[in-house]
Design a protein around this motif. Structure first.
Motif, PDB file in Angstrom:
ATOM      1  N   PHE A 153       0.855  -1.191   0.000  1.00 27.16           N
ATOM      2  CA  PHE A 153       0.000   0.000   0.000  1.00 27.16           C
ATOM      3  C   PHE A 153       0.890   1.240   0.000  1.00 27.16           C
ATOM      4  CE2 PHE A 153      -2.992  -2.999   2.154  1.00 27.16           C
ATOM      5  CZ  PHE A 153      -3.998  -2.942   1.205  1.00 27.16           C
ATOM      6  N   PRO A 154       0.754   2.108  -1.024  1.00 21.81           N
ATOM      7  CA  PRO A 154       1.664   3.261  -1.110  1.00 21.81           C
ATOM      8  C   PRO A 154       1.470   4.269   0.019  1.00 21.81           C
ATOM      9  CG  PRO A 154      -0.027   3.363  -2.837  1.00 21.81           C
ATOM     10  CD  PRO A 154      -0.171   2.027  -2.162  1.00 21.81           C
ATOM     11  N   HIS A 155       0.280   4.312   0.603  1.00 23.00           N
ATOM     12  CA  HIS A 155      -0.009   5.330   1.622  1.00 23.00           C
ATOM     13  C   HIS A 155       0.322   4.839   3.027  1.00 23.00           C
ATOM     14  CE1 HIS A 155      -3.441   2.673   1.461  1.00 23.00           C
ATOM     15  NE2 HIS A 155      -3.837   3.127   2.643  1.00 23.00           N
ATOM     16  N   LEU A 156       0.839   3.604   3.152  1.00 26.56           N
ATOM     17  CA  LEU A 156       1.208   3.085   4.468  1.00 26.56           C
ATOM     18  C   LEU A 156       2.721   2.922   4.544  1.00 26.56           C
ATOM     19  CD1 LEU A 156      -1.417   0.222   5.050  1.00 26.56           C
ATOM     20  CD2 LEU A 156      -1.457   2.566   5.957  1.00 26.56           C
ATOM     21  N   THR A 157       3.274   3.130   5.753  1.00 20.97           N
ATOM     22  CA  THR A 157       4.710   2.894   5.959  1.00 20.97           C
ATOM     23  C   THR A 157       4.986   1.388   5.900  1.00 20.97           C
ATOM     24  OG1 THR A 157       4.399   2.637   8.325  1.00 20.97           O
ATOM     25  CG2 THR A 157       4.866   4.877   7.521  1.00 20.97           C
ATOM     26  N   ALA A 158       6.280   1.047   5.929  1.00 17.85           N
ATOM     27  CA  ALA A 158       6.657  -0.366   6.004  1.00 17.85           C
ATOM     28  C   ALA A 158       5.951  -1.013   7.195  1.00 17.85           C
ATOM     29  CB  ALA A 158       8.172  -0.493   6.131  1.00 17.85           C
ATOM     30  N   LEU A 159       5.995  -0.325   8.335  1.00 19.92           N
ATOM     31  CA  LEU A 159       5.346  -0.868   9.538  1.00 19.92           C
ATOM     32  C   LEU A 159       3.850  -1.076   9.303  1.00 19.92           C
ATOM     33  CD1 LEU A 159       6.134  -1.486  12.589  1.00 19.92           C
ATOM     34  CD2 LEU A 159       4.946   0.660  13.094  1.00 19.92           C
ATOM     35  N   GLY A 160       3.206  -0.076   8.711  1.00 20.41           N
ATOM     36  CA  GLY A 160       1.776  -0.175   8.454  1.00 20.41           C
ATOM     37  C   GLY A 160       1.443  -1.302   7.486  1.00 20.41           C
TER      38      GLY A 160
ATOM     39  N   ALA B  20      -2.598  -6.524   7.627  1.00 21.98           N
ATOM     40  CA  ALA B  20      -3.311  -7.799   7.471  1.00 21.98           C
ATOM     41  C   ALA B  20      -3.427  -8.522   8.808  1.00 21.98           C
ATOM     42  CB  ALA B  20      -2.611  -8.684   6.447  1.00 21.98           C
ATOM     43  N   GLN B  21      -2.425  -8.354   9.648  1.00 20.25           N
ATOM     44  CA  GLN B  21      -2.515  -8.955  10.983  1.00 20.25           C
ATOM     45  C   GLN B  21      -3.731  -8.414  11.722  1.00 20.25           C
ATOM     46  OE1 GLN B  21       1.089  -8.997  13.439  1.00 20.25           O
ATOM     47  NE2 GLN B  21       2.035  -7.794  11.795  1.00 20.25           N
ATOM     48  N   ARG B  22      -3.970  -7.114  11.561  1.00 19.04           N
ATOM     49  CA  ARG B  22      -5.089  -6.496  12.280  1.00 19.04           C
ATOM     50  C   ARG B  22      -6.409  -6.922  11.659  1.00 19.04           C
ATOM     51  NH1 ARG B  22      -4.302  -0.365  13.003  1.00 19.04           N
ATOM     52  NH2 ARG B  22      -5.996  -0.755  14.487  1.00 19.04           N
ATOM     53  N   LYS B  23      -6.480  -6.902  10.324  1.00 21.72           N
ATOM     54  CA  LYS B  23      -7.756  -7.150   9.660  1.00 21.72           C
ATOM     55  C   LYS B  23      -8.103  -8.634   9.612  1.00 21.72           C
ATOM     56  CE  LYS B  23      -8.351  -2.946   6.997  1.00 21.72           C
ATOM     57  NZ  LYS B  23      -8.863  -2.285   8.211  1.00 21.72           N
ATOM     58  N   VAL B  24      -7.098  -9.475   9.351  1.00 19.94           N
ATOM     59  CA  VAL B  24      -7.374 -10.901   9.171  1.00 19.94           C
ATOM     60  C   VAL B  24      -7.255 -11.656  10.496  1.00 19.94           C
ATOM     61  CG1 VAL B  24      -6.665 -12.995   7.956  1.00 19.94           C
ATOM     62  CG2 VAL B  24      -6.596 -10.781   6.774  1.00 19.94           C
ATOM     63  N   LEU B  25      -6.196 -11.370  11.264  1.00 21.87           N
ATOM     64  CA  LEU B  25      -5.970 -12.108  12.512  1.00 21.87           C
ATOM     65  C   LEU B  25      -6.561 -11.388  13.721  1.00 21.87           C
ATOM     66  CD1 LEU B  25      -2.261 -13.281  11.963  1.00 21.87           C
ATOM     67  CD2 LEU B  25      -4.390 -14.459  11.357  1.00 21.87           C
ATOM     68  N   ARG B  26      -7.061 -10.175  13.504  1.00 22.28           N
ATOM     69  CA  ARG B  26      -7.712  -9.401  14.580  1.00 22.28           C
ATOM     70  C   ARG B  26      -6.764  -9.083  15.714  1.00 22.28           C
ATOM     71  NH1 ARG B  26     -11.718  -7.082  12.361  1.00 22.28           N
ATOM     72  NH2 ARG B  26     -12.646  -8.415  10.817  1.00 22.28           N
TER      73      ARG B  26
ATOM     74  N   ASP C  54      -4.559  -6.604  17.951  1.00 22.05           N
ATOM     75  CA  ASP C  54      -4.708  -5.169  18.210  1.00 22.05           C
ATOM     76  C   ASP C  54      -3.475  -4.433  17.685  1.00 22.05           C
ATOM     77  OD1 ASP C  54      -2.637  -5.127  20.157  1.00 22.05           O
ATOM     78  OD2 ASP C  54      -4.045  -5.706  21.727  1.00 22.05           O
ATOM     79  N   ARG C  55      -3.582  -3.120  17.589  1.00 23.67           N
ATOM     80  CA  ARG C  55      -2.534  -2.345  16.933  1.00 23.67           C
ATOM     81  C   ARG C  55      -1.172  -2.566  17.579  1.00 23.67           C
ATOM     82  NH1 ARG C  55      -1.675   2.705  14.125  1.00 23.67           N
ATOM     83  NH2 ARG C  55      -3.905   3.057  13.939  1.00 23.67           N
ATOM     84  N   ALA C  56      -1.115  -2.538  18.917  1.00 24.73           N
ATOM     85  CA  ALA C  56       0.184  -2.640  19.586  1.00 24.73           C
ATOM     86  C   ALA C  56       0.840  -3.980  19.272  1.00 24.73           C
ATOM     87  CB  ALA C  56       0.002  -2.476  21.097  1.00 24.73           C
ATOM     88  N   GLU C  57       0.057  -5.045  19.319  1.00 20.85           N
ATOM     89  CA  GLU C  57       0.652  -6.356  19.069  1.00 20.85           C
ATOM     90  C   GLU C  57       1.050  -6.487  17.593  1.00 20.85           C
ATOM     91  OE1 GLU C  57      -1.560 -10.002  19.670  1.00 20.85           O
ATOM     92  OE2 GLU C  57       0.372 -11.029  19.900  1.00 20.85           O
ATOM     93  N   ALA C  58       0.170  -6.029  16.703  1.00 17.23           N
ATOM     94  CA  ALA C  58       0.475  -6.129  15.267  1.00 17.23           C
ATOM     95  C   ALA C  58       1.752  -5.351  14.954  1.00 17.23           C
ATOM     96  CB  ALA C  58      -0.697  -5.604  14.440  1.00 17.23           C
ATOM     97  N   GLU C  59       1.918  -4.194  15.580  1.00 19.24           N
ATOM     98  CA  GLU C  59       3.114  -3.390  15.300  1.00 19.24           C
ATOM     99  C   GLU C  59       4.361  -4.005  15.929  1.00 19.24           C
ATOM    100  OE1 GLU C  59       2.240   0.727  16.091  1.00 19.24           O
ATOM    101  OE2 GLU C  59       1.021   0.860  14.251  1.00 19.24           O
ATOM    102  N   ARG C  60       4.203  -4.624  17.079  1.00 19.40           N
ATOM    103  CA  ARG C  60       5.354  -5.305  17.701  1.00 19.40           C
ATOM    104  C   ARG C  60       5.836  -6.444  16.786  1.00 19.40           C
ATOM    105  NH1 ARG C  60       5.940  -9.786  20.307  1.00 19.40           N
ATOM    106  NH2 ARG C  60       3.721 -10.219  20.602  1.00 19.40           N
ATOM    107  N   ILE C  61       4.874  -7.220  16.292  1.00 16.75           N
ATOM    108  CA  ILE C  61       5.234  -8.349  15.424  1.00 16.75           C
ATOM    109  C   ILE C  61       5.759  -7.837  14.085  1.00 16.75           C
ATOM    110  CG2 ILE C  61       4.271 -10.353  14.207  1.00 16.75           C
ATOM    111  CD1 ILE C  61       2.410 -10.671  16.704  1.00 16.75           C
ATOM    112  N   ALA C  62       5.205  -6.715  13.625  1.00 16.95           N
ATOM    113  CA  ALA C  62       5.701  -6.114  12.380  1.00 16.95           C
ATOM    114  C   ALA C  62       7.165  -5.701  12.531  1.00 16.95           C
ATOM    115  CB  ALA C  62       4.842  -4.911  11.987  1.00 16.95           C
TER     116      ALA C  62
ATOM    117  N   LEU D 270       5.493 -13.173   6.574  1.00 11.78           N
ATOM    118  CA  LEU D 270       5.982 -13.877   7.761  1.00 11.78           C
ATOM    119  C   LEU D 270       5.205 -13.491   9.012  1.00 11.78           C
ATOM    120  CD1 LEU D 270       9.837 -13.590   7.219  1.00 11.78           C
ATOM    121  CD2 LEU D 270       8.410 -15.641   6.956  1.00 11.78           C
ATOM    122  N   ALA D 271       4.753 -12.238   9.074  1.00  7.32           N
ATOM    123  CA  ALA D 271       4.070 -11.741  10.271  1.00  7.32           C
ATOM    124  C   ALA D 271       2.748 -12.465  10.511  1.00  7.32           C
ATOM    125  CB  ALA D 271       3.820 -10.237  10.136  1.00  7.32           C
TER     126      ALA D 271
END
Ligand code: ADP
Ligand code: MG
Length: 259
Positions: free
Chosen positions: A108-115, A120-126, A128-136, A170-171
């Protein structure tokens, strides 16, 4: 623990040496064009199998049948024992267990590497933001991009973008990773970094099915090489044998063109 619970995604859930991918009598036709004409092979957990062959031989279609991006015309595909070709299978659950990396990175061009790695972790695996970003962050670090978490795709080289795409896959904690010519769109000087990440993954025990024209990668990293032509497996075996001492004329003439 299910694949989705595993933050790092390594190694796969399947017991080492068990069958991670089984392909039996796989056929795929587009109208009258039979593209896969009876494919049989398997990938054991922890194995790296490279698929080589001329353009149009059905390599991408084969990979796409493994995660049901294409619906096989006949045959059976199992991933870690689950028959993905069973009409009652939960396709989304199966796809979560399979990471896929394409020639084009599709970030996605409008999202950072982290985003990009978190979404997909947030939308598909549900998650939360903090955990998805930690794993990212963990996975961006794993592909050598710890210093690029806040960069946008346009600020990254093609090789860096492809490594973000690998981190994104991988995430999700996949049991197997499918790669379809992951370095074919890259400038030659960027190919090595992506292959290096793939080599590290292989060494960490990830099960990988890789379509590639990089013969040195296949020779050095693959446990086995499968040569496809005209929708069939012409020969398969250890990389040292298939690439260095091919048994079939079709394999020899293909290798003569690419080596
Ligand atoms: P490879 O990846 O080895 O180059 P592909 O699997 O992409 O080969 O393609 C094999 C054949 O299948 C080609 O002849 C291609 O035109 C055909 N094909 C692939 N996808 C489709 C599709 N969605 N519809 C019709 N034909 C397709
Ligand atoms: Mg292809």
């Amino acid at each position: 623990m299910s694949a989705g619970d595993r933050p790092g995604g390594l190694p796969g859930d399947s017991a080492p040496g068990g069958e991670a991918i089984e392909i039996i009598g796989l056929r795929k036709a587009f109208g009258a064009n039979e593209v896969l004409r009876g494919i049989d092979f398997h990938v054991r957990a922890g194995e790296v199998v490279c698929v080589i062959g001329p353009s149009g031989s059905g390599k991408s279609t084969l990979l796409r049948c493994v995660n049901l991006l294409e619906e096989p015309t006949a045959g059976t595909v199992r991933v870690s024992g689950t028959e993905v070709t069973d009409p009652d299978v939960d396709i989304d659950a199966v796809r979560r267990r399979i990471g896929m990396v394409f020639q084009s990175f599709n970030l996605f061009p409008h999202l950072t590497a982290l985003g990009n790695v978190a979404i997909a972790q947030r939308k598909v695996l549900r998650r939360d933001r903090a955990e998805a970003e930690r794993i990212a962050r963990e996975n961006l670090e794993r592909v050598g991009l710890a210093d690029k978490v806040d960069a946008y795709p346009a600020q990254l080289s093609g090789g860096q973008q492809q490594r973000v795409a690998i981190a994104r896959a991988l995430a999700m904690g996949p049991e197997v990773m499918l790669f379809d010519e992951p370095t074919s769109a890259l400038d030659p000087e960027l190919v090595g970094d992506v292959l290096g990440v793939m080599r590290t993954l292989a060494e960490a025990g990830m099960t990988m099915l890789v379509v590639t024209h990089e013969m040195s990668f296949a020779r050095e990293v693959a446990d086995r090489v499968v040569f496809m032509d005209g929708g069939v497996v012409v020969e398969e075996g250890p990389a040292s044998r298939v690439i260095t001492d091919p048994q079939h004329e079709r394999t020899r003439s293909f290798l003569a063109r690419v080596l």
